[in-house]
Design a protein around this motif. Structure first.
Motif, PDB file in Angstrom:
ATOM      1  N   LYS A 265       0.844  -1.192   0.000  1.00 51.30           N
ATOM      2  CA  LYS A 265       0.000   0.000   0.000  1.00 51.30           C
ATOM      3  C   LYS A 265       0.880   1.243   0.000  1.00 51.30           C
ATOM      4  CE  LYS A 265      -4.136  -1.812   2.303  1.00 51.30           C
ATOM      5  NZ  LYS A 265      -5.113  -1.603   3.408  1.00 51.30           N
ATOM      6  N   ASP A 266       0.375   2.295  -0.620  1.00 47.10           N
ATOM      7  CA  ASP A 266       1.097   3.559  -0.587  1.00 47.10           C
ATOM      8  C   ASP A 266       0.763   4.320   0.687  1.00 47.10           C
ATOM      9  OD1 ASP A 266      -1.427   4.596  -0.955  1.00 47.10           O
ATOM     10  OD2 ASP A 266      -1.119   5.081  -3.070  1.00 47.10           O
ATOM     11  N   GLY A 269      -2.826   4.719   1.716  1.00 46.28           N
ATOM     12  CA  GLY A 269      -3.604   3.525   2.025  1.00 46.28           C
ATOM     13  C   GLY A 269      -4.172   2.817   0.818  1.00 46.28           C
ATOM     14  N   HIS A 270      -3.770   3.223  -0.404  1.00 43.97           N
ATOM     15  CA  HIS A 270      -4.269   2.590  -1.619  1.00 43.97           C
ATOM     16  C   HIS A 270      -3.419   1.363  -1.951  1.00 43.97           C
ATOM     17  CE1 HIS A 270      -5.693   6.909  -2.709  1.00 43.97           C
ATOM     18  NE2 HIS A 270      -6.564   6.287  -1.928  1.00 43.97           N
ATOM     19  N   THR A 271      -4.084   0.283  -2.307  1.00 46.82           N
ATOM     20  CA  THR A 271      -3.376  -0.950  -2.664  1.00 46.82           C
ATOM     21  C   THR A 271      -2.713  -0.781  -4.024  1.00 46.82           C
ATOM     22  OG1 THR A 271      -4.963  -2.279  -1.405  1.00 46.82           O
ATOM     23  CG2 THR A 271      -3.617  -3.420  -3.046  1.00 46.82           C
TER      24      THR A 271
END
Length: 380
Positions: A265-266, A269-271
């Motif tokens: 995840k960045d 919080g994005h996968t």
């Protein structure tokens, strides 16, 4: 194989020294390990106990079991280290009571200072009129389990079945060791200083000492938790803009197969990446967790990530890596993880993460989408 681990035993089948063939990826040489310990390091203590156990195994009749469990009743007791040593001396017969002084031909102080009878551990701490008065007033539920014991070791074991009553102010922690300590202290002050303490004063002092010690432990734990929260906040700020990887594994008992999964995840919080694979010749769930972590870090290196935070729900694995302590089962795997951590330029954290419902479902989804589907057991 990635997770293959084999042992080369020397000279005879019962030899405890082995060479572990690590099978790692970054060239860690083979190493000699001591099998009876988790970290594979020999110590005089483990050598002594192994020798004793081997000697007892050769005897025709097993030795009678001691009523006291040294590990649970004494060494891991919820009381001060001073009382641990004190209780051990009583059970081992090393306390200078009248009974033990007689064995050394010291007869001047061999009688009980309170009643004049033969001073043994059972008499002094349980059945003497002075001790009986203290136990009668002690704020304990089922105190008769202690006073009816025929030996001190039995009383120590039975004391774990008693409960502290509200007047003591103790929510947890045994009161028995502290009362015994004050009985011993009152006896010595009467003999050597001619200071007389009543049973009520002795009991009150024991309760006060117990409360002071437990309150100090709670205060110390609070400070540790505050420090950990502060470090977590600092780490979160330092990791802004970096990548986080969540690793997990599952293991099928009997066939020694494992499913490995990791998710990137960045900082928002994005996968950004998910990956999974199956692995054979995996000896334990902990080995599976370590293999998943290593594969995730290798993936991060291939992707060129420079800032990385690693999260795992395997608390034992996280502790071993952060403390730089060897573990013979994963000797080569831990070496690879530590070597790979040096290749990241900004920050590299190993953090224990309690698995939440979201994370659990996420990892199950990753593993279920593996190219080689595997019927697995999840450990929570």
């Amino acid at each position: 194989m990635l997770a293959k681990l084999s042992w080369r035993i020397y000279t005879r089948p019962d030899c405890l020294l082995a060479r572990v063939l690590l099978g790692n990826k970054l060239g860690k040489p083979d190493a000699l390990v001591w099998l009876p310990t988790k970290d594979g390091v020999y110590s005089m203590k483990t050598g002594y106990y192994i020798g004793i156990s081997m000697k007892e195994a050769t005897q025709l009749q097993p030795a009678p079991q001691h009523p006291c469990n040294w590990n649970t009743d004494i060494w891991r007791g919820d009381f001060s280290p001073k009382l641990i040593v004190f209780l051990r001396k009583i059970v081992k017969g090393a306390l200078p009571l009248g009974e033990n002084l007689e064995k050394r031909s010291i007869l001047s102080n061999s009688k009980c200072i309170h009643c004049g009878l033969r001073e043994t551990a059972t008499h002094m701490f349980l059945h003497c009129r002075f001790a009986a008065s203290i136990w009668e007033m002690a704020p304990l539920l089922h105190v008769e389990r202690i006073t009816s014991a025929t030996t001190f070791a039995t009383a120590l074991k039975e004391s774990k079945k008693t409960l502290n009553l509200p007047p003591s102010g103790l929510i947890s922690g045994p009161l028995f060791p502290w009362i015994c300590w004050m009985i011993w202290t009152s006896r010595n002050q009467l003999i050597f200083e001619n200071r007389v303490f009543s049973p009520l004063e002795t009991l009150t002092k024991a309760i006060c000492l117990s409360r002071e010690w437990h309150e100090a432990q709670l205060k110390g734990n609070t400070q540790v938790l505050s420090t950990q929260k502060l470090n977590q906040g600092i780490n979160a700020r330092n990791n802004t803009g970096g990548v986080s990887v969540y690793t997990d594994a599952s293991w099928k008992e009997g066939v020694n197969k494992a499913g490995l999964g990791w998710l990137f995840k960045d900082h928002l919080g994005h996968t950004i990446l998910t990956k999974c694979r199956s692995e054979t010749f995996v000896s334990s769930p902990l080995m599976a967790e370590s293999l998943a972590m290593r594969e995730a870090i290798l993936q991060a290196r291939q992707k060129g990530f420079s800032t990385l935070t690693v999260y795992s729900d395997a608390q034992t694995l996280v502790r071993v890596i952060n403390d730089r302590k060897p573990l013979k089962e994963m000797f080569g795997i831990i070496h690879d993880i530590l070597q790979l951590s040096l290749e990241f330029s900004v920050i590299f954290l190993f953090t224990f993460l309690v698995r939440t419902t979201q994370c659990r479902s996420l990892v199950k989804g990753v593993l279920s989408n593996s190219a080689n589907p595997l019927s697995v057991i999840f450990f929570y």
